[in-house]
Motif scaffolding. Structure first.
Motif, short mmCIF file in Angstrom:
data_model
loop_
_atom_site.label_atom_id
_atom_site.label_comp_id
_atom_site.label_asym_id
_atom_site.label_seq_id
_atom_site.Cartn_x
_atom_site.Cartn_y
_atom_site.Cartn_z
N MET A 1 0.81 -0.99 -0.27
CA MET A 1 0.06 0.10 -0.10
C MET A 1 1.09 1.24 -0.32
SD MET A 1 -3.02 -0.76 2.75
CE MET A 1 -3.78 0.95 2.19
N ASP A 78 -2.99 4.31 -2.64
CA ASP A 78 -4.20 3.51 -2.08
C ASP A 78 -4.77 4.57 -1.40
OD1 ASP A 78 -3.68 1.06 -3.09
OD2 ASP A 78 -1.98 1.26 -2.07
N LYS A 113 -10.54 6.06 -3.11
CA LYS A 113 -10.25 5.65 -2.64
C LYS A 113 -9.65 6.87 -0.72
CE LYS A 113 -6.88 5.26 -6.27
NZ LYS A 113 -6.47 3.85 -6.11
#
Length: 172
Positions: A1, A78, A113
């Protein structure tokens, strides 16, 4: 991530940077990669609603700052955290000019997101600045990450934010 953090302060290592560094350190401790991009003192072109980005996939003003963010989003971040000092009850104008272009041209890639904003002020205006930044997220269906306390810190001179008495507030 990976989470992208945008430092909307002209002071590259000032209080907004320190606040964003706290966020980055917390995310890093959880194994999440972070990158902080600072707008610094460079002039930022605002959106002119020319529609170029809708046709070409990026803003017609392809400056280095915009391109850094464009590349990070295209490479697949992310999450997003935006930090700003408070000027006259709002976020830094250069930051808003940049965010207008980023969200207009990359809104589809940013949808869904998680995002958060962080504001730093001397005394007041933090709530209004916080609200303005969060609108970018909510308009694009980005879940706003909550916290145990407001994402605002107080300090005027560099480093003063670390003296904020409520910085380490943790409800019991």
């Amino acid at each position: 991530m990976k989470v992208l953090l945008i430092n909307g302060s002209p002071k590259e290592h000032g209080n907004t940077f320190l606040a964003l560094s706290e966020v980055a350190n917390t995310l890093n401790a959880e194994g999440i990669e972070t990158e902080i991009v600072s707008i610094g003192k460079q002039a930022v072109q605002g959106c002119i609603a020319c529609g170029w980005c809708g046709r070409m996939g990026k803003c017609t003003y392809n400056d280095d700052l915009y391109y850094k963010i464009w590349r990070a989003v295209k490479d697949g971040i992310d999450g997003l955290v935006v930090g700003s000092p408070v000027y006259y009850g709002g976020p830094n104008g250069s930051l808003c000019a940049l965010l207008d272009r980023v969200f207009y041209s990359l809104g589809q890639q940013l949808q869904y997101k998680p995002a958060a904003s962080v504001v730093v002020c001397r005394r007041g205006g933090a709530s209004a600045a916080f609200d303005r930044l969060n609108k970018y997220f909510t308009i694009m269906n980005m879940p706003v990450v909550s916290s145990q306390y407001w994402n605002m810190a107080y300090g005027q001179t560099p480093g003063q934010v670390k003296q904020d008495e409520e910085e380490n507030y943790r409800p019991k």
